[in-house]
Each structure stands twice: as C-alpha cells, then as structure tokens.
Design a protein around this motif. Structure first.
Motif, PDB file in Angstrom:
ATOM      1  N   LEU A   1       0.824  -1.204   0.000  1.00 25.38           N
ATOM      2  CA  LEU A   1       0.000   0.000   0.000  1.00 25.38           C
ATOM      3  C   LEU A   1       0.865   1.263   0.000  1.00 25.38           C
ATOM      4  O   LEU A   1       0.537   2.263  -0.658  1.00 25.38           O
ATOM      5  N   TYR A   2       1.988   1.221   0.701  1.00 27.16           N
ATOM      6  CA  TYR A   2       2.861   2.398   0.845  1.00 27.16           C
ATOM      7  C   TYR A   2       3.342   2.904  -0.522  1.00 27.16           C
ATOM      8  O   TYR A   2       3.397   4.113  -0.762  1.00 27.16           O
TER       9      TYR A   2
ATOM     10  N   PRO B   1     -10.468   5.939  -1.216  1.00 26.52           N
ATOM     11  CA  PRO B   1     -10.208   7.005  -0.236  1.00 26.52           C
ATOM     12  C   PRO B   1      -9.689   6.473   1.103  1.00 26.52           C
ATOM     13  O   PRO B   1      -8.767   7.054   1.694  1.00 26.52           O
ATOM     14  N   SER B   2     -10.258   5.372   1.590  1.00 30.49           N
ATOM     15  CA  SER B   2      -9.815   4.832   2.877  1.00 30.49           C
ATOM     16  C   SER B   2      -8.375   4.345   2.801  1.00 30.49           C
ATOM     17  O   SER B   2      -7.584   4.557   3.728  1.00 30.49           O
ATOM     18  N   ASP B   3      -8.018   3.696   1.678  1.00 33.93           N
ATOM     19  CA  ASP B   3      -6.647   3.225   1.504  1.00 33.93           C
ATOM     20  C   ASP B   3      -5.681   4.396   1.341  1.00 33.93           C
ATOM     21  O   ASP B   3      -4.540   4.349   1.818  1.00 33.93           O
ATOM     22  N   TYR B   4      -6.128   5.426   0.665  1.00 31.11           N
ATOM     23  CA  TYR B   4      -5.265   6.597   0.477  1.00 31.11           C
ATOM     24  C   TYR B   4      -4.965   7.278   1.816  1.00 31.11           C
ATOM     25  O   TYR B   4      -3.832   7.699   2.075  1.00 31.11           O
ATOM     26  N   ASN B   5      -5.978   7.388   2.678  1.00 31.52           N
ATOM     27  CA  ASN B   5      -5.766   7.969   4.010  1.00 31.52           C
ATOM     28  C   ASN B   5      -4.778   7.138   4.821  1.00 31.52           C
ATOM     29  O   ASN B   5      -3.930   7.668   5.553  1.00 31.52           O
ATOM     30  N   LEU B   6      -4.894   5.807   4.702  1.00 34.89           N
ATOM     31  CA  LEU B   6      -3.969   4.933   5.415  1.00 34.89           C
ATOM     32  C   LEU B   6      -2.552   5.074   4.860  1.00 34.89           C
ATOM     33  O   LEU B   6      -1.574   5.051   5.611  1.00 34.89           O
ATOM     34  N   GLN B   7      -2.437   5.248   3.550  1.00 36.83           N
ATOM     35  CA  GLN B   7      -1.121   5.444   2.930  1.00 36.83           C
ATOM     36  C   GLN B   7      -0.466   6.722   3.460  1.00 36.83           C
ATOM     37  O   GLN B   7       0.727   6.750   3.768  1.00 36.83           O
ATOM     38  N   LEU B   8      -1.266   7.822   3.559  1.00 40.12           N
ATOM     39  CA  LEU B   8      -0.738   9.076   4.095  1.00 40.12           C
ATOM     40  C   LEU B   8      -0.247   8.894   5.528  1.00 40.12           C
ATOM     41  O   LEU B   8       0.797   9.433   5.915  1.00 40.12           O
ATOM     42  N   PHE B   9      -0.994   8.103   6.303  1.00 37.03           N
ATOM     43  CA  PHE B   9      -0.603   7.829   7.688  1.00 37.03           C
ATOM     44  C   PHE B   9       0.726   7.070   7.735  1.00 37.03           C
ATOM     45  O   PHE B   9       1.611   7.369   8.555  1.00 37.03           O
TER      46      PHE B   9
END
Length: 277
Positions: free
Chosen positions: A199-200, A209-217
């Motif tokens: 994912l990174y 969107p949920s995966d993108y937010n997790l990637q930003l984290f």
C-alpha cells in the motif's frame, strides 16, 4: 469281649457277600450301556479335536497368506518411492539444501521461496520474486489488484530452523510449538509487512479514499525509523481483526529473541522493526 456285637458284624459281612454273589453274574448287563455311552463321547471328542486342529491350521495359513500379500504391497510401494526420489534428485538437484548443525542464531534464515511448500510470490505474473524497490518502480504499483492475492516481497522472508527454535529459553516460548511460531511469522507478521509496503508504494490513482488515508498515515510514520521497515501494534491488530493478546505477545517475544524483529517505541506507538539480513 462283646460277642453280640461280633456276631452282628459277621452277619452284616455275610449279607454283603451274599448280595455281591447275586450281582456279579449280571455285571455286564448293568454297566454295558454306560460304557457304550462313554465310548461314544470319547469318539466325539476325538472328532472335535481333529476339526479344531484343522481349523487352526487353515486360519494360520490364511494369516500367513495375508501377511505375504501385505508385505509384497509394502515392498512394491517402497521400490516406487525410492524410484521417485531418485528421479526427483535427477530433475531438481538445485532444491537440495545442505543442513549445517552449527548455524548461528544471527545467520541469514532460508528464504521463503526456497521451501518446498512455499508458493512463489507473483506466480500469476510469472515473476518468482520481487523486492520492494523493484515493485515501487514497476507497473504493478500503478495497477489495481484484480484478485485478493496479497503480494509477497523478498525483503520479508525467513524460516525458523529447529536449531534456532531450540535456543529460545523455555520461559519465553512456553508450550509454543515450532510450526505455530512459523505460522504466526508467515501469516501475521510477514503478511502485515507485505500489506503495509504494498500500500505504501501504490500509486494514488489506484487507491480508494480509505486506503489513500492509510497510505498518508504510513508516510507520516516513515520518519520514525528512517531506512528501516517497520509495523505497529495497530497494523497487527488490523491484520488479525483483533487486539494483540498475551499469546500473540509471546509469539512476538520469541521473534525478538531470534533477531527477526526489534521492538521500539515512538510517539506512544509500539513498533516492530524488520531486521535486515
């Protein structure tokens, strides 16, 4: 002397002798039937004895025949197995591994793809192995996953040997067997690393969107331990679908002892760093 008793005794004896003289002439008539019955019983017993011996003989023969048949089948199977093993050695000599009983604890563990039962990562893409760096530069990072198959990176591969496992103190591992510890490493820890770094490096256009937010984290956390790959307790809980319990902590403690991961804390987060081999 009491002559009365003496004469009485003599009288009784005389009567007995007289009775015997009357019976003796008829002895054959009186006992012949009983003797015949006894003779017939003896003959019947002898016949039964012969039948029993014959039955035992037949049973022994049947058992020996079955034993010979089973023994022949086993020998045939053994010959086939030896033949197959010989053929396998000829076809795949590269799969042979040399066992070194003096392997040090901190020596590189065998790669996952070297195990006979291991499924090569990216097999559906005809790419046996791929590092994270290769993945980040490849078209796969820009492609949406069409299947649920999770990518497996060569950066996170390790197998715990029996020698390494035996070096873990009993007070640390408790009653955990080797296969359970290896399964926890493969199915939880390594899977968590693979999932995070897939994912990174995924292209933003491929993410929900949920995966993108997790990637930003994940990218915000990257500064915690620069140059190292790590996961957190939260990542493990996300993979397992539950909080880390005492049994999971014991597994993690064993992996730390084997120098496969290192525990560290940063900004109140408990992290597990993959130790590069």
């Amino acid at each position: 002397m009491d002559f009365t008793n003496l004469f009485n005794n003599l009288t009784i004896k005389a009567d007995n002798l007289e009775l015997a003289m009357d019976i003796l002439p008829h002895k054959d008539t009186l006992f012949s039937s009983k003797i015949k019955e006894l003779d017939e019983d003896v003959k019947e017993l002898k016949n039964l004895e012969l039948l029993l011996k014959e039955a035992i003989k037949q049973q022994n023969k049947h058992i020996k025949d079955e034993y010979s048949e089973v023994k022949g089948i086993i020998e045939n199977v053994n010959e086939k197995m030896l033949f197959l093993l010989t053929e396998i050695d000829k076809i795949e000599p590269e799969k042979k591994t040399v066992h070194n009983p003096f392997t040090e604890l901190n020596s590189p563990a065998p790669k996952l793809f070297d195990r006979l039962q291991a499924n090569p990562a990216f097999s559906e893409l005809n790419t046996p192995r791929m590092s994270i760096d290769q993945y980040a530069k490849s078209p796969f990072a820009k492609k949406k996953n069409s299947t649920k198959l999770q990518l497996k990176f060569s950066d996170f591969e390790a197998e715990i040997t029996a020698e390494q496992f035996d070096k873990i103190p009993s007070y640390i591992r408790g009653r955990i067997p080797l296969h359970d510890l290896q399964n926890f490493l493969d199915e939880i820890v390594i899977k968590c690393f693979n999932s995070k770094y897939e994912l990174y490096y995924k292209n933003r256009t491929c993410l929900k969107p949920s995966d993108y937010n997790l990637q930003l984290f994940y990218k915000e956390q990257a500064s915690y331990f620069e140059g190292h790959k790590f996961i957190t307790l939260g990542d493990l809980a996300r993979i397992m679908g539950k909080n880390v319990d005492k049994k999971d902590e014991k597994f993690l403690q064993c992996l730390r002892f084997l120098h496969l991961i290192k525990e560290a804390r940063k900004n109140s987060a408990t992290c597990y760093i993959w130790i590069e081999k």
